[in-house]
Design a protein around this motif. Structure first.
Motif, mmCIF file in Angstrom:
data_model
loop_
_atom_site.group_PDB
_atom_site.id
_atom_site.type_symbol
_atom_site.label_atom_id
_atom_site.label_comp_id
_atom_site.label_asym_id
_atom_site.label_seq_id
_atom_site.Cartn_x
_atom_site.Cartn_y
_atom_site.Cartn_z
ATOM 1 N N ILE A 62 19.388 -41.085 29.092
ATOM 2 C CA ILE A 62 18.734 -41.263 27.605
ATOM 3 C C ILE A 62 17.952 -39.996 27.376
ATOM 4 O O ILE A 62 17.346 -39.203 28.259
ATOM 5 C CB ILE A 62 17.775 -42.691 27.825
ATOM 6 N N TYR A 63 17.896 -39.930 26.108
ATOM 7 C CA TYR A 63 17.076 -38.902 25.383
ATOM 8 C C TYR A 63 16.137 -39.412 24.721
ATOM 9 O O TYR A 63 16.365 -40.366 23.661
ATOM 10 C CB TYR A 63 17.987 -37.796 24.678
ATOM 11 N N ILE A 64 14.584 -39.114 24.686
ATOM 12 C CA ILE A 64 13.650 -39.463 24.139
ATOM 13 C C ILE A 64 13.022 -38.572 23.313
ATOM 14 O O ILE A 64 12.846 -37.354 23.390
ATOM 15 C CB ILE A 64 12.325 -39.997 25.054
ATOM 16 N N ASN A 65 12.667 -39.070 22.084
ATOM 17 C CA ASN A 65 11.963 -38.206 20.968
ATOM 18 C C ASN A 65 10.626 -38.012 21.294
ATOM 19 O O ASN A 65 9.936 -38.818 22.040
ATOM 20 C CB ASN A 65 11.779 -39.065 19.507
ATOM 21 N N VAL A 66 10.367 -36.529 21.289
ATOM 22 C CA VAL A 66 8.970 -36.348 21.697
ATOM 23 C C VAL A 66 8.267 -35.303 20.476
ATOM 24 O O VAL A 66 9.257 -34.738 19.719
ATOM 25 C CB VAL A 66 9.030 -35.659 22.769
ATOM 26 N N GLU A 67 7.125 -35.498 20.137
ATOM 27 C CA GLU A 67 6.515 -34.605 19.386
ATOM 28 C C GLU A 67 6.440 -33.274 19.579
ATOM 29 O O GLU A 67 6.659 -32.225 18.624
ATOM 30 C CB GLU A 67 4.910 -34.999 19.017
ATOM 31 N N ASN A 68 6.156 -32.829 20.869
ATOM 32 C CA ASN A 68 6.159 -31.459 21.466
ATOM 33 C C ASN A 68 6.811 -31.470 22.575
ATOM 34 O O ASN A 68 6.280 -31.744 23.767
ATOM 35 C CB ASN A 68 4.715 -31.187 21.437
ATOM 36 N N ILE A 69 8.103 -30.784 22.650
ATOM 37 C CA ILE A 69 8.887 -30.844 24.139
ATOM 38 C C ILE A 69 8.290 -29.778 25.004
ATOM 39 O O ILE A 69 8.251 -30.125 26.356
ATOM 40 C CB ILE A 69 10.153 -30.256 23.772
ATOM 41 N N LYS A 70 7.470 -28.764 24.681
ATOM 42 C CA LYS A 70 6.573 -28.058 25.611
ATOM 43 C C LYS A 70 5.798 -28.703 26.379
ATOM 44 O O LYS A 70 5.566 -28.923 27.714
ATOM 45 C CB LYS A 70 6.230 -26.681 25.216
ATOM 46 N N GLU A 71 4.864 -29.630 25.594
ATOM 47 C CA GLU A 71 3.695 -30.318 26.330
ATOM 48 C C GLU A 71 4.240 -31.533 27.058
ATOM 49 O O GLU A 71 3.877 -31.933 28.302
ATOM 50 C CB GLU A 71 2.947 -30.971 25.199
ATOM 51 N N CYS A 72 5.572 -32.058 26.697
ATOM 52 C CA CYS A 72 6.319 -32.999 27.466
ATOM 53 C C CYS A 72 6.777 -32.590 28.752
ATOM 54 O O CYS A 72 6.421 -33.242 29.773
ATOM 55 C CB CYS A 72 7.397 -33.672 26.671
ATOM 56 N N LEU A 73 7.351 -31.452 28.797
ATOM 57 C CA LEU A 73 7.600 -30.784 30.123
ATOM 58 C C LEU A 73 6.633 -30.440 31.028
ATOM 59 O O LEU A 73 6.701 -30.779 32.178
ATOM 60 C CB LEU A 73 8.680 -29.567 29.713
ATOM 61 N N SER A 74 5.416 -30.127 30.435
ATOM 62 C CA SER A 74 4.262 -29.734 31.077
ATOM 63 C C SER A 74 3.877 -31.037 31.993
ATOM 64 O O SER A 74 3.302 -30.919 32.922
ATOM 65 C CB SER A 74 3.301 -29.059 30.419
ATOM 66 N N LYS A 75 3.791 -32.000 31.100
ATOM 67 C CA LYS A 75 3.224 -33.363 31.534
ATOM 68 C C LYS A 75 4.174 -33.783 32.798
ATOM 69 O O LYS A 75 3.739 -34.586 33.691
ATOM 70 C CB LYS A 75 3.275 -34.288 30.661
ATOM 71 N N VAL A 76 5.540 -33.492 32.615
ATOM 72 C CA VAL A 76 6.570 -33.967 33.536
ATOM 73 C C VAL A 76 6.227 -33.450 34.976
ATOM 74 O O VAL A 76 6.182 -33.982 35.950
ATOM 75 C CB VAL A 76 7.884 -33.509 33.267
ATOM 76 N N GLU A 77 6.075 -32.160 34.744
ATOM 77 C CA GLU A 77 5.781 -31.288 36.202
ATOM 78 C C GLU A 77 4.570 -31.625 36.975
ATOM 79 O O GLU A 77 4.236 -31.868 38.032
ATOM 80 C CB GLU A 77 5.782 -29.778 35.932
ATOM 81 N N GLU A 78 3.278 -32.107 35.834
ATOM 82 C CA GLU A 78 2.007 -32.350 36.309
ATOM 83 C C GLU A 78 2.027 -33.884 37.150
ATOM 84 O O GLU A 78 1.472 -34.200 37.927
ATOM 85 C CB GLU A 78 1.125 -32.482 35.178
ATOM 86 N N MET A 79 2.979 -34.712 36.595
ATOM 87 C CA MET A 79 3.292 -35.988 37.014
ATOM 88 C C MET A 79 4.375 -36.201 38.279
ATOM 89 O O MET A 79 4.667 -36.989 38.746
ATOM 90 C CB MET A 79 3.620 -36.979 35.875
#
Length: 238
Positions: A62-79
């Motif tokens: 699935i693909y999820i709408n995000v406001e800021n893709i860079k911030e999303c990917l940063s959070k992914v790696e953090e988690m």
């Protein structure tokens, strides 16, 4: 606006074979638009992807709408997730990226020129997607991951954790997967006749892995593997 599901993708080795399978099974219309085949009739925008990456498994995503893709990917790696496709522009506008969650489940992120609305529908028609399911090795870990990355509120109702359509744009379940087979993400499609649908799956070359099973709240569900080994769910009832 929350981080809601924009579209789904079924990655296959042979796009034409998958096209015939899903058109025959669910009466979806699948249109070849290059590397992607566009799915109409599923109740949610979807694509069949001709998946050329031999080192990576075919999958449902699935693909999820995000406001800021860079911030999303940063959070992914953090988690504890891993980015496998960095942000890239798409011809229709906006950008996409892909990552794997801590269980290796492939998820996409989408950032458009505007943050689009959820495509969820109040009534799920026959042959339309009704909900999604994430089978995880450690449900609590995945709960923290998806709550942190997408701000989804996930309710622990016992063996199954509920993801509300209000947050994700589509009702979802998250649960502990204790079997030998790898964790997965799948979609459930509503069907009118469960027995006829399972018979059709076998006729088309798929394999039923969970036979028709009663749902405590009403109706039944089953699960099968398509021709690429992707797990897909079907259910009857509302």
């Amino acid at each position: 606006m929350g981080n809601t599901i924009k579209m789904f993708v079924i990655a296959t080795r042979d796009g034409n074979t998958a096209k015939y399978f899903y058109e025959s099974l669910f009466n979806w219309k699948v249109t070849d638009v290059g590397p992607l085949m566009q799915i109409s009739g599923a109740g949610l925008s979807g694509h069949i992807l001709k998946w050329p990456h031999k080192g990576h498994p075919t999958h449902v995503s699935i693909y999820i709408n995000v406001e800021n893709i860079k911030e999303c990917l940063s959070k992914v790696e953090e988690m504890g997730g891993t980015v496998i496709l960095p942000e890239m522009a798409v011809p229709t506008g906006g950008s996409i990226a892909q990552f794997v969650d801590p269980d290796g489940i492939i998820i996409g992120a989408y950032q458009g020129t505007t943050h689009t609305e959820s495509q969820s529908k109040p009534v799920i028609e026959v042959n339309q997607i009704g909900f999604f399911e994430i089978a995880a090795r450690e449900g609590d870990r995945s709960k923290r991951f998806y709550e942190s990355v997408f701000n989804w509120r996930i309710t622990d109702d016992g063996p199954i954790m509920s993801i509300s359509a209000e947050d994700a744009g589509l009702d979802g379940h998250l649960f502990n997967w204790t079997f030998e087979e790898p964790p997965y993400l799948t979609l459930y499609i509503r069907v009118e006749d469960m027995a006829a649908s399972l018979e059709k799956v076998a006729e088309l070359g798929g394999k039923v892995i969970i036979p028709e099973t009663e749902i405590p709240s009403g109706g039944t569900f089953a699960q099968f593997l398509d021709l690429d080994g992707n797990a897909i769910g079907i259910y009857s009832g509302r």
